[in-house]
Design a protein around this motif. Structure first.
Motif, PDB file in Angstrom:
ATOM      1  N   GLY A  71       0.800  -1.218   0.000  1.00 43.68           N
ATOM      2  CA  GLY A  71       0.000   0.000   0.000  1.00 43.68           C
ATOM      3  C   GLY A  71       0.833   1.268   0.000  1.00 43.68           C
ATOM      4  N   GLY A  72       2.114   1.146   0.311  1.00 44.58           N
ATOM      5  CA  GLY A  72       2.983   2.316   0.397  1.00 44.58           C
ATOM      6  C   GLY A  72       3.792   2.588  -0.854  1.00 44.58           C
ATOM      7  N   GLY A  73       3.649   1.773  -1.873  1.00 42.14           N
ATOM      8  CA  GLY A  73       4.405   1.957  -3.108  1.00 42.14           C
ATOM      9  C   GLY A  73       4.761   0.608  -3.711  1.00 42.14           C
ATOM     10  N   THR A  74       5.529   0.656  -4.769  1.00 39.23           N
ATOM     11  CA  THR A  74       5.883  -0.575  -5.468  1.00 39.23           C
ATOM     12  C   THR A  74       7.074  -1.265  -4.813  1.00 39.23           C
ATOM     13  OG1 THR A  74       7.441   0.492  -6.982  1.00 39.23           O
ATOM     14  CG2 THR A  74       5.110   0.419  -7.669  1.00 39.23           C
ATOM     15  N   LEU A  75       7.195  -2.530  -5.085  1.00 30.86           N
ATOM     16  CA  LEU A  75       8.343  -3.301  -4.619  1.00 30.86           C
ATOM     17  C   LEU A  75       9.620  -2.726  -5.215  1.00 30.86           C
ATOM     18  CD1 LEU A  75       9.280  -5.712  -2.964  1.00 30.86           C
ATOM     19  CD2 LEU A  75       8.739  -7.193  -4.895  1.00 30.86           C
ATOM     20  N   ILE A 114      13.747   8.672  -7.340  1.00 27.91           N
ATOM     21  CA  ILE A 114      12.556   9.326  -7.889  1.00 27.91           C
ATOM     22  C   ILE A 114      12.236   8.769  -9.268  1.00 27.91           C
ATOM     23  CG2 ILE A 114      11.674  11.528  -8.778  1.00 27.91           C
ATOM     24  CD1 ILE A 114      13.252  12.836  -6.386  1.00 27.91           C
ATOM     25  N   VAL A 115      13.251   8.669 -10.118  1.00 23.15           N
ATOM     26  CA  VAL A 115      13.020   8.135 -11.469  1.00 23.15           C
ATOM     27  C   VAL A 115      12.542   6.691 -11.394  1.00 23.15           C
ATOM     28  CG1 VAL A 115      14.136   7.484 -13.636  1.00 23.15           C
ATOM     29  CG2 VAL A 115      14.582   9.721 -12.634  1.00 23.15           C
ATOM     30  N   THR A 116      13.160   5.905 -10.537  1.00 18.66           N
ATOM     31  CA  THR A 116      12.777   4.501 -10.397  1.00 18.66           C
ATOM     32  C   THR A 116      11.351   4.369  -9.878  1.00 18.66           C
ATOM     33  OG1 THR A 116      15.060   3.890  -9.958  1.00 18.66           O
ATOM     34  CG2 THR A 116      13.398   2.334  -9.246  1.00 18.66           C
ATOM     35  N   SER A 117      10.936   5.286  -9.027  1.00 20.22           N
ATOM     36  CA  SER A 117       9.632   5.198  -8.378  1.00 20.22           C
ATOM     37  C   SER A 117       8.502   5.842  -9.175  1.00 20.22           C
ATOM     38  CB  SER A 117       9.689   5.862  -7.008  1.00 20.22           C
ATOM     39  OG  SER A 117      10.648   5.242  -6.208  1.00 20.22           O
ATOM     40  N   MET A 118       8.838   6.719 -10.109  1.00 15.48           N
ATOM     41  CA  MET A 118       7.762   7.433 -10.806  1.00 15.48           C
ATOM     42  C   MET A 118       6.995   6.496 -11.736  1.00 15.48           C
ATOM     43  SD  MET A 118       9.630   9.882 -13.703  1.00 15.48           S
ATOM     44  CE  MET A 118      10.274  10.980 -12.505  1.00 15.48           C
ATOM     45  N   PRO A 119       5.760   6.841 -12.031  1.00  9.59           N
ATOM     46  CA  PRO A 119       4.958   6.012 -12.926  1.00  9.59           C
ATOM     47  C   PRO A 119       5.633   5.844 -14.292  1.00  9.59           C
ATOM     48  CG  PRO A 119       3.595   7.670 -11.861  1.00  9.59           C
ATOM     49  CD  PRO A 119       5.018   7.999 -11.530  1.00  9.59           C
ATOM     50  N   ARG A 123       8.243   8.220 -16.673  1.00 11.86           N
ATOM     51  CA  ARG A 123       9.611   7.741 -16.891  1.00 11.86           C
ATOM     52  C   ARG A 123       9.883   7.584 -18.391  1.00 11.86           C
ATOM     53  NH1 ARG A 123       9.273   3.844 -13.291  1.00 11.86           N
ATOM     54  NH2 ARG A 123       8.912   2.212 -14.805  1.00 11.86           N
ATOM     55  N   ASP A 124       8.921   7.040 -19.124  1.00  5.92           N
ATOM     56  CA  ASP A 124       9.095   6.854 -20.569  1.00  5.92           C
ATOM     57  C   ASP A 124       9.210   8.194 -21.293  1.00  5.92           C
ATOM     58  OD1 ASP A 124       8.984   4.127 -20.175  1.00  5.92           O
ATOM     59  OD2 ASP A 124       6.926   3.916 -20.931  1.00  5.92           O
ATOM     60  N   ALA A 125       8.418   9.169 -20.869  1.00  7.04           N
ATOM     61  CA  ALA A 125       8.483  10.496 -21.497  1.00  7.04           C
ATOM     62  C   ALA A 125       9.845  11.145 -21.243  1.00  7.04           C
ATOM     63  CB  ALA A 125       7.357  11.390 -20.976  1.00  7.04           C
ATOM     64  N   LEU A 126      10.326  11.060 -20.000  1.00  8.19           N
ATOM     65  CA  LEU A 126      11.641  11.632 -19.694  1.00  8.19           C
ATOM     66  C   LEU A 126      12.747  10.906 -20.447  1.00  8.19           C
ATOM     67  CD1 LEU A 126      11.398  12.330 -15.861  1.00  8.19           C
ATOM     68  CD2 LEU A 126      11.400  13.995 -17.725  1.00  8.19           C
ATOM     69  N   ASP A 127      12.639   9.597 -20.549  1.00  7.03           N
ATOM     70  CA  ASP A 127      13.636   8.822 -21.284  1.00  7.03           C
ATOM     71  C   ASP A 127      13.675   9.257 -22.744  1.00  7.03           C
ATOM     72  OD1 ASP A 127      15.542   6.543 -21.539  1.00  7.03           O
ATOM     73  OD2 ASP A 127      13.968   5.797 -22.889  1.00  7.03           O
ATOM     74  N   ARG A 155       6.487  17.679 -17.855  1.00  6.27           N
ATOM     75  CA  ARG A 155       6.437  18.670 -16.775  1.00  6.27           C
ATOM     76  C   ARG A 155       6.353  17.979 -15.414  1.00  6.27           C
ATOM     77  NH1 ARG A 155       3.091  21.822 -18.931  1.00  6.27           N
ATOM     78  NH2 ARG A 155       1.187  20.741 -18.265  1.00  6.27           N
ATOM     79  N   LEU A 156       5.468  16.996 -15.295  1.00  2.00           N
ATOM     80  CA  LEU A 156       5.337  16.286 -14.018  1.00  2.00           C
ATOM     81  C   LEU A 156       6.616  15.533 -13.659  1.00  2.00           C
ATOM     82  CD1 LEU A 156       1.699  14.867 -14.273  1.00  2.00           C
ATOM     83  CD2 LEU A 156       2.539  16.594 -12.676  1.00  2.00           C
ATOM     84  N   GLY A 157       7.214  14.885 -14.642  1.00  2.00           N
ATOM     85  CA  GLY A 157       8.463  14.164 -14.390  1.00  2.00           C
ATOM     86  C   GLY A 157       9.567  15.096 -13.929  1.00  2.00           C
ATOM     87  N   LEU A 158       9.675  16.247 -14.573  1.00  2.81           N
ATOM     88  CA  LEU A 158      10.699  17.218 -14.184  1.00  2.81           C
ATOM     89  C   LEU A 158      10.408  17.827 -12.808  1.00  2.81           C
ATOM     90  CD1 LEU A 158      11.335  18.941 -17.620  1.00  2.81           C
ATOM     91  CD2 LEU A 158      12.882  17.400 -16.372  1.00  2.81           C
ATOM     92  N   GLN A 159       9.128  18.039 -12.509  1.00  2.00           N
ATOM     93  CA  GLN A 159       8.778  18.534 -11.178  1.00  2.00           C
ATOM     94  C   GLN A 159       9.187  17.533 -10.107  1.00  2.00           C
ATOM     95  OE1 GLN A 159       4.599  19.324 -11.686  1.00  2.00           O
ATOM     96  NE2 GLN A 159       4.934  21.482 -12.135  1.00  2.00           N
TER      97      GLN A 159
END
Length: 177
Positions: A71-75, A114-119, A123-127, A155-159
């Motif tokens: 419930g607190g995030g992904t593995l 942050i990058v590893t944890s973001m949706p 992550r794909d957009a930033l990549d 924008r969200l990824g950079l934020q």
């Protein structure tokens, strides 16, 4: 980038690890060891030390699977946090790194976390934009989304990444300053 995990897979993996299924640890290692190792290596700049941190993280997961809260995030993000914290602590405890390097390493570890944890869509957009040097229009085409959606994701990824600068910049509480 390492393969992602789904919430269902994360919960099932936690249950399998809690039952001490060795095959589960092997599967988890195969799927996420490269993420753990790359985070540790980025901080420590030492292959052997990164290998040790990777072993420590997976040993901890094997011994304490109940600490992971689906419930607190992904593995994946939990493992990334363990790796970042252990690598920064190891660097600090080594006493050989100047404090400025420890701070830079902590910031890099937070950014990786942050990058590893973001949706995945962010992550794909930033990549696409950063690593592949694509414009937001090209990113939109690559991801099969509208240009507005590509801009929103970037924008969200950079934020999110802007918070890696430390607690004053919005980093996680308890992070190394």
């Amino acid at each position: 980038m390492a393969a992602g995990t789904s919430p269902r897979w994360d919960r099932a993996m936690r249950q399998r690890l809690a039952r001490a299924e060795e095959a589960a640890l092997g599967e988890l290692y195969d799927r996420l060891a490269s993420t753990v190792h790359s985070l540790a290596h980025r901080v420590l700049e030492d292959e052997n030390a990164a290998d040790e941190v990777t072993r420590e993280v997976f040993t901890h997961v094997w011994q304490h699977p109940e600490e992971f809260d689906p419930g607190g995030g992904t593995l994946r993000s939990w493992l990334a946090g363990l790796a970042s914290d252990r690598a920064v602590r190891r660097l600090r405890e080594s006493g050989t790194a100047p404090e400025s390097r420890v701070r830079r390493a902590a910031t890099a570890a937070r950014a990786d976390f942050i990058v590893t944890s973001m949706p995945t869509p962010l992550r794909d957009a930033l990549d696409s934009a950063y690593h592949q040097r694509r414009t937001y229009r090209q990113t939109a085409r690559d991801l099969n989304v509208t240009e507005d959606e590509a801009r929103r994701r970037l924008r969200l990824g950079l934020q999110l990444l802007s918070t890696a600068g430390g607690p004053a910049a919005g980093g996680r509480a308890g992070d190394v300053p």
